[in-house]
Scaffold this active site. Structure first.
Site, PDB file in Angstrom:
ATOM      1  CG  ASP A  74      -3.324   4.242   3.862  1.00 57.08           C
ATOM      2  OD1 ASP A  74      -4.409   4.115   4.478  1.00 57.08           O
ATOM      3  OD2 ASP A  74      -3.061   3.614   2.812  1.00 57.08           O
TER       4      ASP A  74
ATOM      5  CD1 TRP B 228      -2.239  -2.226   1.571  1.00 56.92           C
ATOM      6  CD2 TRP B 228      -3.006  -1.089  -0.194  1.00 56.92           C
ATOM      7  NE1 TRP B 228      -3.248  -2.963   0.982  1.00 56.92           N
ATOM      8  CE2 TRP B 228      -3.737  -2.300  -0.095  1.00 56.92           C
ATOM      9  CE3 TRP B 228      -3.305  -0.217  -1.235  1.00 56.92           C
ATOM     10  CZ2 TRP B 228      -4.752  -2.642  -0.985  1.00 56.92           C
ATOM     11  CZ3 TRP B 228      -4.317  -0.562  -2.133  1.00 56.92           C
ATOM     12  CH2 TRP B 228      -5.031  -1.757  -1.997  1.00 56.92           C
TER      13      TRP B 228
ATOM     14  CE  LYS C 281      -8.691  -1.758   4.387  1.00 52.99           C
ATOM     15  NZ  LYS C 281      -8.739  -2.974   3.597  1.00 52.99           N
TER      16      LYS C 281
END
Ligand SMILES: Cc1ncc(COP(=O)(O)O)c(C=O)c1O
Length: 358
Positions: free
Chosen positions: A170, A101, A194
């Site tokens: 992030d 990511w 999530k």
């Protein structure tokens, strides 16, 4: 019957919240309509929106000089929005690369400004966080971006970096999993699917002094200041996701807030890592100092057993355990809505599977 769901995202949501949303789906608060069928500018929805923000602020103790934005486009949209808002084309920005990511985030930023990789864990196959003392920071960098929790590799930072540049994080896969000190960050962003709620929403928490710097040509929906000025309603927001996130925030408060989640999440992670380490059959490759509480990848003694593991786990009601398609193996995601009971059931199944196949 509810499955024990270890999905990485979209992921398990709290049953109580799902039931509440179900109960009020067709007749929300006596309106004769669902919350999805009313104007985002109605008094009733504005109350929902403001309450969700207030609850999130309370949960994370967000200081008054930060705005909370409810945006769309996922965390991937932010990979571009962040350099568009915080850097000019000739600005230098630092990125720490600890996995898939962060690598995607820095790849996107390269389209917008001069990216310097200040630290890179690729040489360890993304199994550790390079120590802060070894980072090569750019003096005057517009910001430093990192990914506190790598959802695929299962690497979580055991520290918040202390750097001069505004810190951009992030937190898609670890926001709300434990308390954090928001004042350490310039900007925090997190896709909702999530630990927050349904996909379609991305929460951005940004310090006021970072607003109003968007480069010329930034689309209005990506301009943090324009969004903040309009209360995240510059255009139609994802109203159902916002409402649902608000219910999740209330649920978190009822659970005892983030201090309680921290205790629970630590216990869940310890249980699973202990099971892996003690087995001699399963293996997690991550440096123990940086093991994620939220995403636990592991491999079996022989990859040929993967198929039977997944099939037998499925029969036992343990679902979504396949590792990310880029790395294979297994991965159990242990977000807030995954109970200790679910993790206990998983570890019992794993021990039993290892006994039969070891
Ligand atoms: C850490 C992290 N960042 C970014 C993303 C991308 O999020 P989205 O699909 O919302 O764009 C994900 C998705 O799983 C993620 O785990």
């Amino acid at each position: 019957m509810r499955a024990f769901n270890f999905a990485a995202g979209p992921a398990a949501l709290p049953l109580e919240v799902l039931e509440q949303a179900r109960d009020e789906l067709t007749d929300w608060r006596g309106s004769g309509m669902s919350v999805m069928e009313i104007s985002h500018r109605s008094k009733a929805f504005l109350a929902v929106a403001h309450e969700a923000e207030a609850d999130l602020r309370e949960l994370l103790s967000i200081p008054a000089d930060y705005k909370v934005l409810f945006m769309q486009g996922g965390a991937t949209g932010q990979f571009a929005a962040i350099p568009m808002n915080l850097a000019q084309p000739d600005s230098r920005v630092d990125y720490v690369n600890t996995g898939s990511w962060s690598n995607k985030a820095l790849g996107e930023a390269r389209h917008y400004c001069k990216v310097h990789v200040a630290a890179d864990a690729a040489d360890s196959n993304y199994t550790r966080v390079p120590p802060l003392s070894a980072w090569q920071l750019t003096p005057g960098a517009a910001y430093l971006h990192y990914t506190p929790n790598e959802t695929i590799g299962g690497v979580e930072f055991p520290f918040v970096p202390q750097v001069e540049a505004p810190l951009v994080a992030d937190m898609s896969s670890n926001i709300l999993s434990r308390p954090i000190d928001v004042s350490r960050f310039g900007l925090i962003y997190a896709g909702a699917q999530k630990n927050i709620g349904p996909a379609g929403l991305c929460v951005v928490i940004v310090r006021d002094d970072l607003l109003g710097r968007a480069r010329h040509g930034t689309p209005k929906v990506w301009d943090f200041k324009a969004m903040a000025d309009e209360g995240s309603m510059l255009n139609t927001p994802p109203t159902f996701a916002w409402y649902f996130a608000g219910l999740v925030f209330k649920w978190l408060k009822q659970q005892g807030g983030l201090a309680a989640m921290e205790q629970r999440n630590r216990a869940k992670a310890e249980l699973l890592y202990r099971c892996i380490d003690a087995s001699g059959f399963y293996r997690n490759p991550v440096d123990p100092a940086c093991r994620s509480w939220m995403n636990v990848p592991f491999v079996l003694a022989a990859p040929a057993l993967d198929k039977s593991f997944l099939a037998e786990a499925g029969e036992a009601g343990l679902t979504n355990l396949a590792g990310h398609r880029s790395v294979g193996g297994m991965r159990a995601s242990l977000y807030n809505a995954v109970s200790l009971e679910a993790v206990t059931a998983l570890t019992e199944f794993m021990r039993e599977f290892a006994r039969r196949h070891g």
